[in-house]
Design a protein around this motif. Sequence first.
Motif, short mmCIF file in Angstrom:
data_model
loop_
_atom_site.label_atom_id
_atom_site.label_comp_id
_atom_site.label_asym_id
_atom_site.label_seq_id
_atom_site.Cartn_x
_atom_site.Cartn_y
_atom_site.Cartn_z
N THR A 77 35.59 24.31 38.71
CA THR A 77 34.99 25.54 38.18
C THR A 77 33.55 25.69 38.67
OG1 THR A 77 36.37 25.45 36.18
CG2 THR A 77 34.37 26.81 36.08
N LEU A 78 32.78 24.62 38.59
CA LEU A 78 31.38 24.67 39.04
C LEU A 78 31.30 24.93 40.54
CD1 LEU A 78 29.99 21.68 36.94
CD2 LEU A 78 29.49 24.10 36.57
N GLU A 79 32.18 24.33 41.32
CA GLU A 79 32.19 24.54 42.76
C GLU A 79 32.63 25.97 43.11
OE1 GLU A 79 31.39 22.57 45.60
OE2 GLU A 79 30.25 21.58 44.01
N ASN A 80 33.58 26.50 42.35
CA ASN A 80 33.99 27.89 42.55
C ASN A 80 32.81 28.84 42.38
OD1 ASN A 80 36.70 27.36 43.07
ND2 ASN A 80 37.36 27.70 40.97
N ILE A 81 32.02 28.60 41.34
CA ILE A 81 30.86 29.45 41.07
C ILE A 81 29.80 29.27 42.15
CG2 ILE A 81 28.99 29.93 39.44
CD1 ILE A 81 30.96 28.97 37.20
N LYS A 82 29.57 28.03 42.55
CA LYS A 82 28.59 27.74 43.59
C LYS A 82 28.96 28.44 44.91
CE LYS A 82 26.38 23.74 45.90
NZ LYS A 82 26.95 23.80 47.26
N ASP A 83 30.24 28.36 45.28
CA ASP A 83 30.69 29.02 46.51
C ASP A 83 30.46 30.53 46.45
OD1 ASP A 83 31.47 26.62 47.60
OD2 ASP A 83 33.60 26.88 47.19
N PHE A 84 30.71 31.12 45.28
CA PHE A 84 30.50 32.56 45.12
C PHE A 84 29.02 32.92 45.27
CE2 PHE A 84 29.43 36.19 42.42
CZ PHE A 84 30.26 37.17 42.97
N ILE A 85 28.17 32.17 44.62
CA ILE A 85 26.73 32.44 44.67
C ILE A 85 26.20 32.30 46.09
CG2 ILE A 85 24.46 31.68 43.84
CD1 ILE A 85 26.23 33.17 41.77
N GLU A 86 26.74 31.34 46.83
CA GLU A 86 26.28 31.09 48.20
C GLU A 86 27.04 31.91 49.25
OE1 GLU A 86 26.53 26.87 48.72
OE2 GLU A 86 24.86 26.46 47.34
N ASN A 87 27.86 32.88 48.77
CA ASN A 87 28.62 33.76 49.67
C ASN A 87 29.54 33.01 50.62
OD1 ASN A 87 27.59 36.32 48.76
ND2 ASN A 87 25.66 35.80 49.78
N LYS A 88 30.08 31.91 50.14
CA LYS A 88 31.05 31.15 50.92
C LYS A 88 32.46 31.67 50.64
CE LYS A 88 28.38 26.83 51.09
NZ LYS A 88 28.35 25.39 50.68
N PRO A 89 33.41 31.41 51.52
CA PRO A 89 34.79 31.82 51.24
C PRO A 89 35.29 31.20 49.93
CG PRO A 89 34.55 31.12 53.52
CD PRO A 89 33.27 30.76 52.84
N LEU A 90 35.97 32.00 49.12
CA LEU A 90 36.46 31.53 47.82
C LEU A 90 37.90 31.03 47.98
CD1 LEU A 90 35.06 34.37 45.53
CD2 LEU A 90 34.03 32.15 46.07
N LYS A 91 38.04 29.71 48.08
CA LYS A 91 39.36 29.16 48.34
C LYS A 91 40.29 29.27 47.12
CE LYS A 91 37.59 24.41 47.71
NZ LYS A 91 36.16 24.71 47.81
N ASN A 92 39.70 29.48 45.95
CA ASN A 92 40.50 29.58 44.73
C ASN A 92 40.46 30.99 44.13
OD1 ASN A 92 41.26 26.83 44.80
ND2 ASN A 92 39.30 26.26 43.90
N ILE A 93 40.29 31.99 44.98
CA ILE A 93 40.20 33.36 44.51
C ILE A 93 41.59 33.84 44.03
CG2 ILE A 93 40.64 34.42 46.78
CD1 ILE A 93 38.51 36.54 46.01
N VAL A 94 41.58 34.69 43.01
CA VAL A 94 42.81 35.30 42.51
C VAL A 94 42.90 36.71 43.10
CG1 VAL A 94 44.07 36.08 40.47
CG2 VAL A 94 42.69 33.99 40.36
N PRO A 95 43.93 36.97 43.91
CA PRO A 95 44.08 38.32 44.49
C PRO A 95 44.28 39.36 43.38
CG PRO A 95 45.53 36.74 45.57
CD PRO A 95 44.99 36.06 44.36
N GLN A 96 43.70 40.54 43.59
CA GLN A 96 43.78 41.61 42.60
C GLN A 96 44.73 42.71 43.05
OE1 GLN A 96 39.91 42.91 41.17
NE2 GLN A 96 39.04 40.88 41.50
N ASP A 97 45.42 43.25 42.06
CA ASP A 97 46.36 44.33 42.31
C ASP A 97 45.61 45.65 42.15
OD1 ASP A 97 49.48 45.40 40.72
OD2 ASP A 97 48.42 46.12 42.49
N ASN A 98 45.49 46.40 43.23
CA ASN A 98 44.75 47.65 43.18
C ASN A 98 45.62 48.87 42.90
OD1 ASN A 98 42.14 46.57 43.82
ND2 ASN A 98 42.89 46.24 45.90
N ASN A 99 46.91 48.62 42.64
CA ASN A 99 47.81 49.76 42.41
C ASN A 99 47.70 50.26 40.98
OD1 ASN A 99 48.84 49.58 45.02
ND2 ASN A 99 50.31 47.98 44.41
#
Length: 336
Positions: free
Chosen positions: A314-336
């Motif tokens: 969880t902490l690494e996920n947040i760190k990657d987001f803040i540092e604009n790194k690729p989010l390897k654990n991102i949840v795809p969103q449904d835009n429909n």
Amino acid sequence: MKKTKILFYDMKDYDIEFFTKYGKNYNFEMKFLKVKLSEETAYLSRGFDVVSAFTNDDINKNTIDILAKNNIKLLAMRCAGFNNVSLKDIKNRFQVVRVPAYSPYSIAEYTVAMILAVNRKVHKAYIRTREGNFSINGLMGFDLYNKTVGIIGAGKIAQILIKILKGFGTNIIAYDPYPNYEIAKELGFEFVDLDTIYEKSDIISLNCPLTKDTKYMINRTSINKMKDGVILVNTGRGMLIDSVDLVEGLKDKKIGAAALDVYEEEEEYFFEDKSSQVIQDDILGRLLSFHNVLITSHQAFFTKEAVEAITVTTLENIKDFIENKPLKNIVPQDNN
């Protein structure tokens, strides 16, 4: 450098202990709340950059609208599942990350513990002897040796479970919509269809995610196809089982025993102390009344190793987001 402000919802004492310990290594300002995230509590996120939530938080459209209005940039889920998040209502107003894996051993080992406990009536024996009753009448189980175990969902957790169960000399059959025949050959089990699982298994273990295809897959129709006296074990998701139909299956003695670490309406009860209150959920109360039902409070994941992995990921996920790194654990969103 400005610290990233994170608001953690639905935190227990052990969560706070682990995040406090590991959070020291990050440039984060963390606030911990014991209340769940919902539309009633989402307003508390004002002034924060990131919100972290857990498996039973109610992240519906209204909750999401409030988070977006408060300029939340990231929702960091501390769990693998995200069926409690209305992704279609986020519409990319913020990103969502999760913890896809922590300790598959914890859940696999716990599944075996539940099978053994409910088969050999360990939970009943414990209560009896505590009260000075040393009779073994009614506590008879059966050998696992040479019995058939049906596994629904053959991912990482199930593969570890299969390795353990093979040590008992069981025959393993499995169903998965995407069967890996190499793994089946390596571990010594066979892929079959769902009807074969229901018809042949002495024990059925649910180790699959909750999807539109698996929701209520265990229902009156599938229960009727099962062997008389089957043991049903669920360490997956509560809504894999139609609880009303499960009660009927138990009353009819079609199901010999059930071991449940999850329940479809668990969010009001699981992880909380309700010992001084009357259980208002009639179906849960009915299930608790059966001598051949073992219910635990969504604790299959609960080992030191798993909580440590959830915290760090969880902490690494947040760190990657803040540092604009690729989010390897991102949840795809449904835009429909």
